[in-house]
Design an enzyme around this catalytic site. Sequence first.
Site, PDB file in Angstrom:
ATOM      1  N   CYS A   1      19.488  42.605  15.275  1.00 18.62           N
ATOM      2  CA  CYS A   1      19.877  41.902  14.042  1.00 18.62           C
ATOM      3  C   CYS A   1      20.407  42.966  13.078  1.00 18.62           C
ATOM      4  O   CYS A   1      20.829  44.037  13.511  1.00 18.62           O
ATOM      5  CB  CYS A   1      18.710  41.096  13.473  1.00 18.62           C
ATOM      6  SG  CYS A   1      17.261  42.077  13.021  1.00 18.62           S
TER       7      CYS A   1
ATOM      8  N   ASN B   1      16.504  44.981  11.573  1.00 14.10           N
ATOM      9  CA  ASN B   1      15.427  45.223  12.556  1.00 14.10           C
ATOM     10  C   ASN B   1      14.037  45.174  11.900  1.00 14.10           C
ATOM     11  O   ASN B   1      13.124  45.883  12.295  1.00 14.10           O
ATOM     12  CB  ASN B   1      15.634  46.544  13.305  1.00 14.10           C
ATOM     13  CG  ASN B   1      14.726  46.736  14.518  1.00 14.10           C
ATOM     14  OD1 ASN B   1      14.314  47.831  14.837  1.00 14.10           O
ATOM     15  ND2 ASN B   1      14.397  45.672  15.204  1.00 14.10           N
TER      16      ASN B   1
ATOM     17  N   CYS C   1      13.118  41.700  10.528  1.00 12.30           N
ATOM     18  CA  CYS C   1      12.770  40.269  10.496  1.00 12.30           C
ATOM     19  C   CYS C   1      13.041  39.594  11.846  1.00 12.30           C
ATOM     20  O   CYS C   1      12.124  39.343  12.624  1.00 12.30           O
ATOM     21  CB  CYS C   1      13.549  39.543   9.393  1.00 12.30           C
ATOM     22  SG  CYS C   1      13.166  40.129   7.729  1.00 12.30           S
ATOM     23  N   ARG C   2      14.306  39.296  12.121  1.00 12.42           N
ATOM     24  CA  ARG C   2      14.619  38.454  13.287  1.00 12.42           C
ATOM     25  C   ARG C   2      14.430  39.161  14.623  1.00 12.42           C
ATOM     26  O   ARG C   2      13.791  38.617  15.533  1.00 12.42           O
ATOM     27  CB  ARG C   2      16.055  37.913  13.174  1.00 12.42           C
ATOM     28  CG  ARG C   2      16.227  36.930  12.041  1.00 12.42           C
ATOM     29  CD  ARG C   2      17.692  36.694  11.738  1.00 12.42           C
ATOM     30  NE  ARG C   2      18.328  37.907  11.214  1.00 12.42           N
ATOM     31  CZ  ARG C   2      19.617  38.047  10.980  1.00 12.42           C
ATOM     32  NH1 ARG C   2      20.433  37.044  11.243  1.00 12.42           N
ATOM     33  NH2 ARG C   2      20.103  39.164  10.488  1.00 12.42           N
ATOM     34  N   SER C   3      15.011  40.358  14.773  1.00  9.30           N
ATOM     35  CA  SER C   3      14.908  40.984  16.108  1.00  9.30           C
ATOM     36  C   SER C   3      13.483  41.428  16.448  1.00  9.30           C
ATOM     37  O   SER C   3      13.101  41.342  17.618  1.00  9.30           O
ATOM     38  CB  SER C   3      15.927  42.119  16.280  1.00  9.30           C
ATOM     39  OG  SER C   3      15.738  43.159  15.358  1.00  9.30           O
TER      40      SER C   3
ATOM     41  N   ASP D   1      19.350  34.526   8.613  1.00  9.73           N
ATOM     42  CA  ASP D   1      18.544  35.643   8.139  1.00  9.73           C
ATOM     43  C   ASP D   1      17.491  35.127   7.149  1.00  9.73           C
ATOM     44  O   ASP D   1      17.834  34.575   6.113  1.00  9.73           O
ATOM     45  CB  ASP D   1      19.491  36.629   7.437  1.00  9.73           C
ATOM     46  CG  ASP D   1      18.798  37.909   7.048  1.00  9.73           C
ATOM     47  OD1 ASP D   1      17.568  37.978   7.179  1.00  9.73           O
ATOM     48  OD2 ASP D   1      19.509  38.832   6.621  1.00  9.73           O
TER      49      ASP D   1
HETATM   50  P1  4NP Z   1      16.932  41.118   9.703  1.00 10.48           P
HETATM   51  O1  4NP Z   1      16.824  40.794   8.137  1.00 10.48           O
HETATM   52  O2  4NP Z   1      18.371  41.518   9.949  1.00 10.48           O
HETATM   53  O3  4NP Z   1      16.572  39.849  10.349  1.00 10.48           O
HETATM   54  O4  4NP Z   1      15.950  42.244   9.964  1.00 10.48           O
HETATM   55  C1  4NP Z   1      17.228  41.682   7.142  1.00 10.48           C
HETATM   56  C2  4NP Z   1      16.349  42.636   6.728  1.00 10.48           C
HETATM   57  C3  4NP Z   1      16.713  43.507   5.702  1.00 10.48           C
HETATM   58  C4  4NP Z   1      17.955  43.392   5.133  1.00 10.48           C
HETATM   59  C5  4NP Z   1      18.842  42.434   5.547  1.00 10.48           C
HETATM   60  C6  4NP Z   1      18.475  41.575   6.568  1.00 10.48           C
HETATM   61  N1  4NP Z   1      18.311  44.256   4.055  1.00 10.48           N
HETATM   62  O5  4NP Z   1      19.388  44.063   3.482  1.00 10.48           O
HETATM   63  O6  4NP Z   1      17.545  45.182   3.732  1.00 10.48           O
END
Ligand code: 4NP
Length: 165
Positions: free
Chosen positions: A15, A18, A20-22, A130
């Site tokens: 994602c 790294n 939340c989703r992955s 997200d």
């Molecule tokens: P992920 O979510 O891609 O599912 O891990 C996010 C986590 C952090 C951020 C964006 C998306 N960020 O902008 O810090």
Amino acid sequence: MHAATQTKPAVLFVCLGNICRSPMAEGAMRDAAHKAGLDIIVASAGTANYHIGNAPDPRAIATARAHGVDIGDQIGRQLSENDFYTFTHIIALDKANIAGIKARAPRQGKAKVELLLDVLDHRKGVAVPDPYYGDDADFEKCWKTIAEAVDALVVRFSRLQQNAA
Ligand code: 4NP
């Protein structure tokens, strides 16, 4: 021999951050594969470098825990060129991630790059949203979507292993 040429599948979920989703996909897939007796390598990474070395978001950890899966020991890392040789499949959570993955792909990379929800006939081409700027309910919805998809992936990889045996 590179993992990409071995029978044993090695799946990297990717994602953006790294955290939340992955990480939830990694935990859900490892759990589902274990329950199904599927021998598979599972890991996760982000296309961005914002959260290298960080634990998953506390909401992701709590959501996974509510489903009996511990992801608290995972450590955020960024997708690397080497991943295209050591993994057979790089599975993106959304289409922007696919673009980020392809931008880093070495010319000789062997991993197959796919969108996670393409494994579900009724959700082809759809992104896992997200949840980072969302609330607990968004994390729960995210987990359910991911869990449905990884169950389908486990079925697919189990069939492939049976056919190869
Ligand atoms: P992920 O979510 O891609 O599912 O891990 C996010 C986590 C952090 C951020 C964006 C998306 N960020 O902008 O810090």
